[in-house]
Design an enzyme around this catalytic site. Structure first.
Site, PDB file in Angstrom:
ATOM      1  N   THR A 194       2.430   0.402   1.815  1.00 54.28           N
ATOM      2  CA  THR A 194       2.311  -1.057   1.751  1.00 54.28           C
ATOM      3  C   THR A 194       0.898  -1.437   1.304  1.00 54.28           C
ATOM      4  OG1 THR A 194       3.923  -1.298   3.521  1.00 54.28           O
ATOM      5  CG2 THR A 194       2.448  -3.164   3.162  1.00 54.28           C
ATOM      6  N   SER A 220      -1.787  -3.483  -1.863  1.00 53.51           N
ATOM      7  CA  SER A 220      -1.951  -3.675  -3.304  1.00 53.51           C
ATOM      8  C   SER A 220      -1.931  -2.350  -4.073  1.00 53.51           C
ATOM      9  CB  SER A 220      -3.254  -4.439  -3.587  1.00 53.51           C
ATOM     10  OG  SER A 220      -4.358  -3.741  -3.065  1.00 53.51           O
ATOM     11  N   GLU A 261       4.177   2.427   8.798  1.00 52.68           N
ATOM     12  CA  GLU A 261       3.444   3.396   7.977  1.00 52.68           C
ATOM     13  C   GLU A 261       3.262   4.703   8.744  1.00 52.68           C
ATOM     14  OE1 GLU A 261      -0.064   1.111   7.102  1.00 52.68           O
ATOM     15  OE2 GLU A 261       0.845   0.178   5.352  1.00 52.68           O
ATOM     16  N   LYS A 286     -13.414   2.860  -0.513  1.00 53.98           N
ATOM     17  CA  LYS A 286     -12.809   3.057   0.810  1.00 53.98           C
ATOM     18  C   LYS A 286     -13.339   4.308   1.515  1.00 53.98           C
ATOM     19  CE  LYS A 286      -9.738  -0.350   0.144  1.00 53.98           C
ATOM     20  NZ  LYS A 286      -8.311  -0.217   0.062  1.00 53.98           N
TER      21      LYS A 286
HETATM   22  C1  5RP Z   1      -1.240  -1.913   5.000  1.00 50.77           C
HETATM   23  C2  5RP Z   1      -2.199  -0.806   4.771  1.00 50.77           C
HETATM   24  C3  5RP Z   1      -2.743  -0.643   3.390  1.00 50.77           C
HETATM   25  O1  5RP Z   1      -2.520   0.666   2.983  1.00 50.77           O
HETATM   26  C4  5RP Z   1      -4.215  -0.903   3.416  1.00 50.77           C
HETATM   27  O2  5RP Z   1      -4.423  -2.193   3.975  1.00 50.77           O
HETATM   28  C5  5RP Z   1      -4.829  -0.819   2.024  1.00 50.77           C
HETATM   29  O3  5RP Z   1      -4.398  -1.910   1.256  1.00 50.77           O
HETATM   30  P1  5RP Z   1      -4.808  -2.097  -0.260  1.00 50.77           P
HETATM   31  O4  5RP Z   1      -4.135  -1.023  -1.034  1.00 50.77           O
HETATM   32  O5  5RP Z   1      -4.302  -3.484  -0.596  1.00 50.77           O
HETATM   33  O6  5RP Z   1      -6.316  -2.008  -0.340  1.00 50.77           O
HETATM   34  O7  5RP Z   1      -2.537  -0.052   5.647  1.00 50.77           O
HETATM   35  O8  5RP Z   1      -0.897  -2.039   6.353  1.00 50.77           O
END
Ligand code: 5RP
Length: 217
Positions: free
Chosen positions: A28, A30, A103, A121
């Site tokens: 989940t 982007s 997840e 990240k």
């Molecule tokens: C959702 C998550 C996503 O993997 C995490 O927030 C990263 O999101 P993005 O790919 O939008 O940076 O844990 O619950």
């Protein structure tokens, strides 16, 4: 390179790990959304996908990819998802999109967890990103007080109900030097469904996108 371009790079790189006729675990957020868009290009070669959120299930269905329940398929060969933070040990914070519990379930049921993220990240120590905790609504204040005892600053995430009907508390100001231990400690608090530390079952492969392309850890 923008974070969006970096995310696109790792979404494409994750496709190298996908084999024909598999049912794929899909995360989940982007970055996971970009991966879903890549999956759509080979949808005729996939048996289906198990999604970690209603939002990802909708996106998969909109692409014409069959969405299956985890109970229908048993274990999965692979789970691909993003993260909010990762160490070089592939311990993660996840749950920025409030999908952490599903997840964690899909990751646990998968043989391999490929985490895809832009290289911003990667951190030395987890905790700058507030740690999300999914909580049964009636336990909100109790869990908040317990998190203060653990040194955190809990903030209720306004206006968010998880796919499981629960609330999210984001815990700020934690210095997470032992994520495996903290993951257990928080999960033992009554009312906690799960927390966003993915350390006991971290990622098996971390693909980081950045100016130099994709780095694999
Ligand atoms: C959702 C998550 C996503 O993997 C995490 O927030 C990263 O999101 P993005 O790919 O939008 O940076 O844990 O619950």
């Amino acid at each position: 390179m923008s974070p969006e371009q970096a995310k696109q790079l790792v979404a494409e790189a994750a496709m190298e790990y996908i084999e024909w006729d598999w049912v794929i675990g899909v995360g989940t957020g982007s970055t996971a959304n970009l991966f879903i868009d890549e999956l759509a290009k080979i949808k005729g070669q996939l048996d289906g996908a198990v999604a970690s959120s209603e939002a990802s299930a909708d996106r998969l269905r909109n692409h014409g990819i069959k969405v299956m329940e985890l109970d229908q398929v048993g274990s999965l060969p692979i789970y691909v998802d993003g993260a909010d933070e990762s160490t070089k040990h592939r311990h993660l914070i996840k749950g920025g999109g409030a999908a952490l519990t599903r997840e964690k379930i899909v990751a646990a049921a998968s043989d391999k967890f490929v985490c895809i993220a832009d290289d911003s990240k990667l951190v030395g120590m987890l905790g700058k990103f507030p740690l999300p905790i999914e909580v049964i609504p009636m336990a909100k204040s109790y869990v908040g007080r317990e998190m203060v005892k653990l040194g955190g600053n809990p903030i209720f995430r306004e206006g968010v109900t998880t796919d499981n009907g629960n609330i999210i508390i984001d815990v700020h100001d934690l210095s997470i030097d032992n994520p495996v231990d903290l993951e257990s400690k928080i999960n033992q608090i009554a009312g906690v469904v799960t927390n966003g530390l993915f350390a006991q079952r971290g990622a098996d492969v971390l693909l980081l996108g950045g100016a130099d392309g994709v780095t694999t850890i």
